[in-house]
Design a protein around this motif. Structure first.
Motif, short mmCIF file in Angstrom:
data_model
loop_
_atom_site.label_atom_id
_atom_site.label_comp_id
_atom_site.label_asym_id
_atom_site.label_seq_id
_atom_site.Cartn_x
_atom_site.Cartn_y
_atom_site.Cartn_z
N GLU A 81 68.58 66.71 65.85
CA GLU A 81 69.60 67.41 65.06
C GLU A 81 68.90 68.25 64.01
N TYR B 11 73.73 70.84 74.07
CA TYR B 11 73.79 70.72 72.61
C TYR B 11 75.22 70.43 72.18
N ARG B 12 75.37 69.96 70.96
CA ARG B 12 76.68 69.83 70.34
C ARG B 12 76.57 70.30 68.90
N LEU B 13 77.46 71.21 68.53
CA LEU B 13 77.57 71.70 67.16
C LEU B 13 78.47 70.77 66.37
N ASN B 14 78.05 70.40 65.16
CA ASN B 14 78.96 69.65 64.28
C ASN B 14 79.00 70.36 62.93
N GLY C 234 75.37 70.45 61.35
CA GLY C 234 74.16 70.77 62.08
C GLY C 234 74.43 70.84 63.56
N VAL D 123 73.06 69.24 67.38
CA VAL D 123 72.26 68.24 68.07
C VAL D 123 71.85 68.79 69.43
N LEU E 268 73.19 62.53 74.72
CA LEU E 268 74.03 63.44 73.94
C LEU E 268 75.49 62.99 74.04
#
Lengths: 112, 112, 112, 112
Positions: free
Chosen positions: C14, C44-47, C50, C52, C94
């Motif tokens: 992240e 990927y994963r946007l939060n 940030g 990841v 993920l």
């Protein structure tokens, strides 16, 4: 929190607190935090990327809170990073962790 | 990365690297990283929560990579925290940031 | 790094990357990083705090490096926070870590 | 803290809390934190590396404190990482920051 637990200085907390709305030079704001930390009476060590405090949960929380209250008075956006290492019943780790590391490595390391 | 940019030691990088599968005492593993850091020849400062390196992008990346390669040899799960402060063209900040902070506060602060 | 080790997507990383010299609104700069991440082809994963990434060591390092090279073109001071969770031989974390957490808690949790 | 300031949910806080003395599999302990977070009633989003809370200073602090009190009951060493993004007077950023990023990039990004 049990009151007994909160008498032991078993928390190491490193933090850095940076205004994002003041441009690239933020030392004026950082200095105000350092003044609060130094006057708090808690054991601490300043390093080039943050400050490490040693105390009970309540003690370290209070210092971070005071720095934040001061900074939010004239900063609109603030970024804070906090890292905590809790180890039950262990005190004196502000100096002890480094001494133990140096003993393991078998020679002095740069710490200041 | 332009080669010119990568000649300037404009990166401060603090990191800590901890195995999660070795129980509460991880000093043996941390000591191996510190040995790698100390032998790297890069300017650094050890603090109770991590190590701050100063170097070019490539230099600091290489040291972190070496520590990771060593630790993954016998650790199955590893947690790493990295914080980077990049400032274009500025060198000597490993000591300079602290000196500047002390000058602003107007008295010596605890750094070792 | 052994080539075999670097074929497994066993790293979750992240990161957030923020210019400090552009005032309180940094979304233009963040969007450029997100564009690089999205085009990279890595999972990927946007939060809200940030992004990841999941990949091999080399893959995740390359994406962070590309974002940094782009940002340093017009930002003088940049702050980067990186957190890595390495687990040998494990892929698909993920989505797997969240599914496993929900199974343990026994009900769905907010993830988007 | 002024009472007025503490009515606005202007804090985004991401955290992860990990026992270091329980081996490589920590999902049982993480699940207990997630249960506390989910029952708190605060807006939150779980991601593969942590949980992002939105609330007033007091609200987010209380949730992190509750998770810590629970974990320290049977964990001797605990590592905590916290990242805070404070923006005066701004609410709804748990979803707003991502929407704004997607608008800037000009296409949907992976968020769940």
């Amino acid at each position: 929190m049990s009151q007994e637990a909160d008498k032991t200085r078993e928390v190491l907390l490193e933090f850095s607190m940076t205004p994002l709305d003041k441009g690239a030079s933020v030392s004026t704001y950082v200095a105000r935090s350092l003044d609060i930390i130094d006057r708090s009476g808690l054991p601490y060590r300043l390093n080039p990327m943050g400050t490490v405090l040693e105390g009970t949960c309540s003690e370290v929380q209070a210092v971070v809170g005071d720095c934040f209250e001061r900074m939010r008075q004239d900063c609109e956006r603030i970024s804070i990073g906090i890292k905590i290492d809790y180890r039950r019943g262990r005190e004196g780790r502000l100096t002890g962790k480094i001494e133990s590391a140096q003993a393991k490595v078998g020679r002095p390391l740069r710490t200041d």
